[in-house]
Design an enzyme around this catalytic site. Structure first.
Site, PDB file in Angstrom:
ATOM      1  N   HIS A  25       6.275  -3.785  10.251  1.00  0.00           N
ATOM      2  CA  HIS A  25       6.374  -5.153   9.562  1.00  0.00           C
ATOM      3  C   HIS A  25       7.572  -5.808  10.221  1.00  0.00           C
ATOM      4  O   HIS A  25       7.851  -6.868   9.490  1.00  0.00           O
ATOM      5  CB  HIS A  25       6.639  -4.708   7.926  1.00  0.00           C
ATOM      6  CG  HIS A  25       5.462  -4.047   7.317  1.00  0.00           C
ATOM      7  ND1 HIS A  25       5.524  -2.715   6.999  1.00  0.00           N
ATOM      8  CD2 HIS A  25       4.317  -4.597   7.068  1.00  0.00           C
ATOM      9  CE1 HIS A  25       4.481  -2.430   6.312  1.00  0.00           C
ATOM     10  NE2 HIS A  25       3.462  -3.497   6.322  1.00  0.00           N
TER      11      HIS A  25
ATOM     12  N   LYS B 212       6.250   4.662  15.653  1.00  0.00           N
ATOM     13  CA  LYS B 212       5.622   5.943  15.164  1.00  0.00           C
ATOM     14  C   LYS B 212       6.242   7.022  15.992  1.00  0.00           C
ATOM     15  O   LYS B 212       6.699   7.159  17.034  1.00  0.00           O
ATOM     16  CB  LYS B 212       3.982   6.037  15.577  1.00  0.00           C
ATOM     17  CG  LYS B 212       3.202   5.058  14.807  1.00  0.00           C
ATOM     18  CD  LYS B 212       2.847   5.824  13.507  1.00  0.00           C
ATOM     19  CE  LYS B 212       1.775   4.694  12.787  1.00  0.00           C
ATOM     20  NZ  LYS B 212       1.477   5.308  11.598  1.00  0.00           N
ATOM     21  N   THR B 213       6.201   8.198  15.130  1.00  0.00           N
ATOM     22  CA  THR B 213       6.833   9.693  15.659  1.00  0.00           C
ATOM     23  C   THR B 213       6.047  10.585  15.530  1.00  0.00           C
ATOM     24  O   THR B 213       4.920  10.521  14.862  1.00  0.00           O
ATOM     25  CB  THR B 213       8.387   9.825  15.156  1.00  0.00           C
ATOM     26  OG1 THR B 213       8.080  10.300  13.967  1.00  0.00           O
ATOM     27  CG2 THR B 213       9.140   8.668  15.311  1.00  0.00           C
TER      28      THR B 213
ATOM     29  N   LYS C 249       1.924   3.353  19.986  1.00  0.00           N
ATOM     30  CA  LYS C 249       2.226   2.393  18.882  1.00  0.00           C
ATOM     31  C   LYS C 249       3.952   2.272  18.480  1.00  0.00           C
ATOM     32  O   LYS C 249       4.142   3.417  18.354  1.00  0.00           O
ATOM     33  CB  LYS C 249       1.300   2.587  17.729  1.00  0.00           C
ATOM     34  CG  LYS C 249       1.205   1.281  16.726  1.00  0.00           C
ATOM     35  CD  LYS C 249       0.453   1.788  15.676  1.00  0.00           C
ATOM     36  CE  LYS C 249       0.210   0.530  14.719  1.00  0.00           C
ATOM     37  NZ  LYS C 249      -0.848   0.890  13.525  1.00  0.00           N
TER      38      LYS C 249
ATOM     39  N   ASP D  97      -3.827  -8.468  14.675  1.00  0.00           N
ATOM     40  CA  ASP D  97      -4.826  -7.672  14.070  1.00  0.00           C
ATOM     41  C   ASP D  97      -5.174  -8.591  12.878  1.00  0.00           C
ATOM     42  O   ASP D  97      -6.284  -8.510  12.379  1.00  0.00           O
ATOM     43  CB  ASP D  97      -4.679  -6.476  13.867  1.00  0.00           C
ATOM     44  CG  ASP D  97      -3.364  -6.361  12.759  1.00  0.00           C
ATOM     45  OD1 ASP D  97      -2.512  -7.314  12.613  1.00  0.00           O
ATOM     46  OD2 ASP D  97      -3.335  -5.369  12.204  1.00  0.00           O
TER      47      ASP D  97
ATOM     48  N   ARG E 167      -8.805   2.725   3.508  1.00  0.00           N
ATOM     49  CA  ARG E 167      -7.715   3.136   2.948  1.00  0.00           C
ATOM     50  C   ARG E 167      -7.679   3.739   1.696  1.00  0.00           C
ATOM     51  O   ARG E 167      -8.740   3.578   0.917  1.00  0.00           O
ATOM     52  CB  ARG E 167      -6.546   1.572   2.633  1.00  0.00           C
ATOM     53  CG  ARG E 167      -6.117   0.876   3.976  1.00  0.00           C
ATOM     54  CD  ARG E 167      -5.348  -0.051   3.496  1.00  0.00           C
ATOM     55  NE  ARG E 167      -4.962  -0.681   4.535  1.00  0.00           N
ATOM     56  CZ  ARG E 167      -3.899  -0.655   5.286  1.00  0.00           C
ATOM     57  NH1 ARG E 167      -3.073   0.039   4.905  1.00  0.00           N
ATOM     58  NH2 ARG E 167      -3.659  -1.727   6.323  1.00  0.00           N
TER      59      ARG E 167
ATOM     60  N   HIS F 299       7.421  -0.312   7.092  1.00  0.00           N
ATOM     61  CA  HIS F 299       7.747   0.533   8.013  1.00  0.00           C
ATOM     62  C   HIS F 299       8.066  -0.454   9.192  1.00  0.00           C
ATOM     63  O   HIS F 299       8.127  -1.746   9.240  1.00  0.00           O
ATOM     64  CB  HIS F 299       6.692   1.242   8.186  1.00  0.00           C
ATOM     65  CG  HIS F 299       5.195   0.673   8.597  1.00  0.00           C
ATOM     66  ND1 HIS F 299       5.082  -0.031   9.482  1.00  0.00           N
ATOM     67  CD2 HIS F 299       4.418   0.839   7.643  1.00  0.00           C
ATOM     68  CE1 HIS F 299       3.658  -0.498   9.462  1.00  0.00           C
ATOM     69  NE2 HIS F 299       3.173   0.086   8.445  1.00  0.00           N
TER      70      HIS F 299
ATOM     71  N   LYS G 257      -7.861  -0.540  11.265  1.00  0.00           N
ATOM     72  CA  LYS G 257      -7.855   0.845  10.647  1.00  0.00           C
ATOM     73  C   LYS G 257      -9.409   1.502  11.212  1.00  0.00           C
ATOM     74  O   LYS G 257     -10.196   0.531  11.324  1.00  0.00           O
ATOM     75  CB  LYS G 257      -7.780   0.744   9.045  1.00  0.00           C
ATOM     76  CG  LYS G 257      -6.586   0.163   8.433  1.00  0.00           C
ATOM     77  CD  LYS G 257      -5.412   1.217   8.799  1.00  0.00           C
ATOM     78  CE  LYS G 257      -4.021   0.516   8.627  1.00  0.00           C
ATOM     79  NZ  LYS G 257      -3.138   1.478   8.906  1.00  0.00           N
TER      80      LYS G 257
ATOM     81  N   THR H 290       0.941  -1.138   0.016  1.00  0.00           N
ATOM     82  CA  THR H 290       0.087  -0.117   0.021  1.00  0.00           C
ATOM     83  C   THR H 290       0.963   1.228   0.105  1.00  0.00           C
ATOM     84  O   THR H 290       0.317   2.289  -0.165  1.00  0.00           O
ATOM     85  CB  THR H 290      -0.897   0.212   1.306  1.00  0.00           C
ATOM     86  OG1 THR H 290      -0.287  -0.219   2.528  1.00  0.00           O
ATOM     87  CG2 THR H 290      -2.070  -0.950   1.056  1.00  0.00           C
TER      88      THR H 290
ATOM     89  N   GLN I 259      -8.016 -13.063   1.182  1.00  0.00           N
ATOM     90  CA  GLN I 259      -6.766 -13.312   2.102  1.00  0.00           C
ATOM     91  C   GLN I 259      -7.058 -15.124   2.561  1.00  0.00           C
ATOM     92  O   GLN I 259      -6.230 -15.638   2.378  1.00  0.00           O
ATOM     93  CB  GLN I 259      -6.634 -12.680   3.297  1.00  0.00           C
ATOM     94  CG  GLN I 259      -5.418 -13.086   4.073  1.00  0.00           C
ATOM     95  CD  GLN I 259      -5.082 -12.259   5.338  1.00  0.00           C
ATOM     96  OE1 GLN I 259      -5.166 -11.041   5.256  1.00  0.00           O
ATOM     97  NE2 GLN I 259      -4.552 -12.895   6.454  1.00  0.00           N
TER      98      GLN I 259
END
Length: 409
Positions: A49, A231-232, A228, A193, A87, A46, A83, A41, A172
């Site tokens: 993963h 993340k920043t 999380k 998830d 998306r 990131h 989510k 996507t 899936q």
């Protein structure tokens, strides 16, 4: 307990398993073909993963065969799991470009030589599906009532679940079915998830093939402050150096909380478990050294030893320590002529990765977090000139831990 399963548990790669005894038996019998999926996507993986990538690498070390499945087909829909909103839809060309980028990043963790692993794209079998036939052959085995009990769909129902997203679980599940039939895949792994999607795939395989398969999920990693992982304030930490500079990547891990060091060493490095525990138990200067080891080991895996050395040396040059060199610090070259008339400090900060815009630079200054060299910036109208150059460079600072090097040429 099977050694591979034991390592996964010891290092924190175990949240839920559809049947641990069956999985243990599969691993004991010999080579297990397993898979994890990565939807393209975006142009880069990131930090979110990393857990499945490391888990795949550990299982491969014990002789099991990974399938890294790039979701060139499913990415055209988007997984609603985790989510709160739908998306953004991508073009087929964007998905294909992203898929090629992800394949290169996955190869840093998984050995694909000599048939040690497979790298597949589900667009191969999903893109040409006949929708009517798919509904008749696959869709009829899914209960809408049961799908709505899964947490991923429950959350999305609060904000609105589109019909296209509702199809994701079917696709899936079909992936798992195809991988079992074509390649003998008997285990699907993923973040927690993905539990509902994994279980749905197992049910489909039991219904159609009467075969026994397993699912294993990992914890969704959070920091000790509850936020999380990866993340920043500026967004996600990516594996692509063009999206997250190597120095920034290194510094993110160098600055994790003391309480997270041991856990992250076990999850995000290949150092022995006992060594990770010992490093995580350190205090004071020792824990800072452990953080540097964490940052270095992970940066080396993602970007290579040379880039990891540069990032570590740059950090040491800024914060002290032996072997310091600013070469690995994010930098930008500016002609000396530009400084003759001076550059407004907002414009200068906006040229760097410290601030995405002049507005962000203005907020940084207002908050007291901007410095030029050792001088704190208090006036957004300040002009940076040749007088601010030291040894051919200007060091900009955002807060206490983010730096940028302006090289004057």
């Amino acid at each position: 307990m099977n050694p591979a399963l034991k390592v996964l548990k010891e290092r924190g790669f175990f949240q839920q398993c559809t049947d641990e005894s069956i999985l243990n038996g599969m691993l004991e019998k010999g080579e297990v073909r397993f898979y994890a999926g990565f939807d393209p996507t975006g142009p880069s993986l990131h930090c979110g993963h990393l857990v499945p990538l490391f888990a795949m690498a550990h299982l491969q070390k014990f002789g099991h065969k990974p399938i890294a499945l790039v979701g060139g087909g499913t990415a055209r829909i988007g997984d609603p799991s985790g989510k709160t909103e739908m998306r953004k839809m991508l073009t087929v060309e964007q998905v294909k470009e992203n898929a090629e980028s992800l394949k290169k990043q996955i190869a840093r963790f998984i050995r694909f030589d000599e048939n040690e692993a497979l790298l597949l794209d589900n667009a191969e079998w999903l893109a040409s599906l006949n929708y009517i036939d798919f509904l008749r052959e696959i869709g009829r085995h899914f209960s809408v009532n049961k799908m709505l009990t899964f947490e991923s769909y429950k959350k999305r129902l609060e904000t609105g679940l589109s019909f296209i997203e509702f199809n994701y679980q079917l696709l899936q599940s079909y992936d798992f079915l195809i991988l079992r039939r074509r390649y003998g895949c008997t285990l699907q792994i993923g973040g927690d998830d993905q539990w509902g999607n994994i279980v749905a795939g197992m049910d489909l395989i039991r219904r159609l093939d009467s075969a026994e398969v397993c699912g294993l999920t990992f914890p969704l990693v959070t920091r000790s402050d509850g936020k999380k992982m990866g993340k920043t304030e500026k967004g996600a930490i990516f594996l692509d150096a063009a999206m997250t500079p190597v120095y920034d990547f290194f510094q993110y891990w160098r600055n994790v909380a003391d309480a997270d060091v041991g856990k992250f060493l076990k999850l995000y490095t290949f150092l022995p478990t006992a060594e990770c525990d010992a490093l995580g138990a350190r205090t004071d200067a020792g824990i800072n050294e452990a953080k540097e080891i964490l940052a270095y080991e992970l940066t080396k895996i993602i970007h290579g030893e040379e880039e990891a050395d540069k990032a570590r040396n740059a950090a040491r040059a800024v914060f002290g320590g032996s072997g310091g060199s600013r070469e690995g610090m994010p930098s930008l070259e500016i002609p000396a002529a530009e400084l003759e008339n001076g550059i407004n400090v907002l414009d200068l900060f906006a040229k760097t990765s410290l601030c995405a815009s002049k507005g962000e630079a203005r907020r940084l200054i207002a908050g007291g977090g901007a410095s030029v060299g050792e001088t704190k910036v208090t006036d957004e109208k300040m002009t940076v000139t040749a007088d601010d150059v030291t040894d051919g460079e200007i060091i900009l600072k955002a807060g206490k831990k983010r730096f940028f090097r302006i090289i004057v040429v």
